[in-house]
Write an enzyme that holds these catalytic residues in place. Structure first.
Site, short mmCIF file in Angstrom:
data_model
loop_
_atom_site.label_atom_id
_atom_site.label_comp_id
_atom_site.label_asym_id
_atom_site.label_seq_id
_atom_site.Cartn_x
_atom_site.Cartn_y
_atom_site.Cartn_z
N ASN A 105 0.81 10.98 -9.26
CA ASN A 105 0.32 9.70 -9.74
C ASN A 105 -0.03 9.73 -11.23
OD1 ASN A 105 0.27 7.53 -7.66
ND2 ASN A 105 -0.53 9.24 -6.49
N ASP A 159 -12.05 -3.79 0.66
CA ASP A 159 -13.15 -3.20 1.43
C ASP A 159 -14.31 -4.20 1.53
OD1 ASP A 159 -11.76 -0.60 1.42
OD2 ASP A 159 -12.21 -0.66 -0.71
N HIS A 187 -12.73 4.01 -3.39
CA HIS A 187 -11.91 3.33 -2.38
C HIS A 187 -11.25 4.40 -1.53
CE1 HIS A 187 -9.01 0.92 -0.29
NE2 HIS A 187 -8.04 1.68 -0.77
P1 NAX Z 1 5.25 0.13 -1.11
O1 NAX Z 1 5.70 1.53 -0.94
O2 NAX Z 1 5.74 -0.93 -0.20
O3 NAX Z 1 5.62 -0.35 -2.60
C1 NAX Z 1 5.37 0.43 -3.72
C2 NAX Z 1 6.38 0.01 -4.79
O4 NAX Z 1 6.02 0.66 -6.00
C3 NAX Z 1 7.82 0.40 -4.47
O5 NAX Z 1 8.66 -0.73 -4.60
C4 NAX Z 1 8.14 1.46 -5.53
O6 NAX Z 1 9.49 1.42 -5.93
C5 NAX Z 1 7.21 1.04 -6.65
N1 NAX Z 1 6.89 2.07 -7.64
C6 NAX Z 1 6.70 3.39 -7.42
N2 NAX Z 1 6.47 4.01 -8.58
C7 NAX Z 1 6.50 3.09 -9.55
C8 NAX Z 1 6.35 3.12 -10.96
N3 NAX Z 1 6.16 4.27 -11.60
N4 NAX Z 1 6.44 1.97 -11.64
C9 NAX Z 1 6.67 0.81 -11.00
N5 NAX Z 1 6.85 0.70 -9.67
C10 NAX Z 1 6.75 1.83 -8.95
O7 NAX Z 1 3.66 0.20 -1.16
P2 NAX Z 1 2.60 -0.98 -0.91
O8 NAX Z 1 2.34 -1.11 0.54
O9 NAX Z 1 3.01 -2.18 -1.67
O10 NAX Z 1 1.29 -0.32 -1.53
C11 NAX Z 1 1.17 -0.06 -2.91
C12 NAX Z 1 -0.06 0.79 -3.19
O11 NAX Z 1 -1.26 0.10 -2.83
C13 NAX Z 1 -0.12 2.12 -2.42
O12 NAX Z 1 -0.50 3.14 -3.33
C14 NAX Z 1 -1.22 1.88 -1.42
O13 NAX Z 1 -1.84 3.09 -1.05
C15 NAX Z 1 -2.14 1.00 -2.20
N6 NAX Z 1 -3.15 0.23 -1.44
C16 NAX Z 1 -4.37 0.07 -2.00
C17 NAX Z 1 -5.37 -0.67 -1.41
C18 NAX Z 1 -6.72 -0.84 -2.06
O14 NAX Z 1 -7.58 -1.45 -1.43
N7 NAX Z 1 -6.98 -0.36 -3.28
C19 NAX Z 1 -5.15 -1.28 -0.09
C20 NAX Z 1 -3.72 -1.46 0.27
C21 NAX Z 1 -2.80 -0.36 -0.15
O15 NAX Z 1 -2.84 0.65 0.82
#
Ligand code: NAX
Length: 328
Positions: A105, A159, A187
């Site tokens: 990350n 949350d 979180h």
């Molecule tokens: P997805 O895997 O459906 O989508 C992630 C997208 O990010 C993919 O399209 C991928 O190609 C793209 N991506 C990866 N690296 C990238 C970069 N360097 N630049 C631009 N795009 C990039 O994940 P999704 O379900 O949409 O979740 C996204 C993130 O939100 C995850 O890390 C998840 O853990 C986090 N969340 C955070 C939450 C919070 O409350 N803070 C809750 C929901 C979610 O779990």
């Protein structure tokens, strides 16, 4: 007519992106009278799907949507950005150690922070959604020395909303009657949803509930593990509710909290409540005129103190780990 606000969304082709972009374009992020221009930042493998989403956005003929740009270059994606929603992240996969997760990350959020530093608009506001959200926000912030640190925030609003919903279900109150709830810390599963200062229709929530066992054994773990419960039920992680919380977070930051209420945001600590300065930790905050302030003077009881400290300790460890990796 107003100049459009530039909103950059990373991970635009992901499942949260799909739930988020249409609400931004329809005016829910900033207001029904604020035109927006979207920048979708993806990795090369995500560009084609992002183009498909852009086609669907076009097909909505949203009156407020003034443009869509798609790129895999952060320097282009954040150019002139007023609001940046950092959703794309590297998820933890099987057998991955914490160090691997943090460095993967770091490889995303460090260059994005630098691109924000070099290209975003002066009034940039950043929300990190991608996990580990607090520490990813710290990495991005550290890579953007020319941007005021307080513009980098992490999402704990999901949350917060989950906790309000659980409290409403327990007490039979309407969600709109619940105020002043707080999420403290990270979180993650260590987060602490605090009802001791919350109010239900003007009465103290802890007194209304009056059930310490429910608080410790049901409420707190249910809120903290809700993400896992959604995955178990839906076969996919929270998406629409996460997008909704991201909308709420920015909308509140820009347009303010209601009189007498507050919200929860992961923000750089100023040392309040014993949280080490600089850590991105969730606090109770009020927002006004596009700025937030930590709610001061809350009395923290022993029950709360232990839980806040445990979550903050986890943040300290994550910070030390990314420091060791040279990411901040
Ligand atoms: P997805 O895997 O459906 O989508 C992630 C997208 O990010 C993919 O399209 C991928 O190609 C793209 N991506 C990866 N690296 C990238 C970069 N360097 N630049 C631009 N795009 C990039 O994940 P999704 O379900 O949409 O979740 C996204 C993130 O939100 C995850 O890390 C998840 O853990 C986090 N969340 C955070 C939450 C919070 O409350 N803070 C809750 C929901 C979610 O779990």
């Amino acid at each position: 007519t107003r100049t459009p606000v530039n909103v950059t969304v990373t991970g635009a082709a992901g499942q949260i992106g799909y739930a988020l972009l249409f609400r931004i374009a329809s005016g829910h992020l900033l207001g029904a009278d604020v035109p927006v221009s979207l920048r979708l930042l993806e990795i090369p493998q995500g560009l084609k799907a992002a183009e498909g989403i852009a086609m669907e956005l076009d097909d909505c003929a949203f009156p407020l949507l003034r443009g869509i740009e798609i790129t895999d270059d952060p320097n282009v994606g954040f150019d002139g950005a007023n609001v940046a929603l950092l959703v794309g992240a590297r998820p933890r996969t099987k057998g991955m150690e914490r160090g691997d997760l943090l460095s993967a990350n770091g490889g995303i959020f460090k260059p994005q922070g630098k691109a924000i530093n070099d290209h975003a608009a002066d009034d940039i506001k950043v929300l990190v959604v991608g996990n580990p959200a607090n520490t990813n926000a710290l990495i991005a912030q550290a890579a953007a020395p020319d941007v005021p640190a307080e513009r980098f925030t992490a999402m704990t609003r999901l949350d917060h909303n989950r906790a309000i919903s659980q409290l409403a279900a327990k007490t039979g109150a309407a969600v709109s009657d619940i105020k002043r709830l707080t999420i403290w810390g990270n979180h993650s599963a260590t987060q602490y949803p605090d009802i001791f200062h919350a109010e239900i229709a003007g009465k103290n929530a802890a007194e209304v509930v009056n059930d310490q066992a429910w608080l410790a054994d049901e409420f707190i773990p249910t809120v903290a593990k809700r993400g896992a419960a959604i995955i178990e039920a839906r076969g996919a992680s929270s998406a629409a509710s996460a997008a909704n919380a991201a909308i709420d977070h920015i909308h509140t930051w820009v347009n303010g909290t209601a009189e007498g209420d507050w919200t929860s945001m992961g923000i750089p600590s100023d040392g309040s409540y014993g949280v080490p300065e600089g850590l991105i930790s969730s606090f109770p905050v009020t927002c006004k005129d596009g700025k937030y302030e930590i709610v001061q003077g809350l009395d923290i009881n022993e029950f709360s103190r232990a839980r806040i400290d445990a979550s903050v300790q986890e943040l300290v460890e994550e910070r030390d780990a990314v420091r060791e990796l040279g990411l901040i």
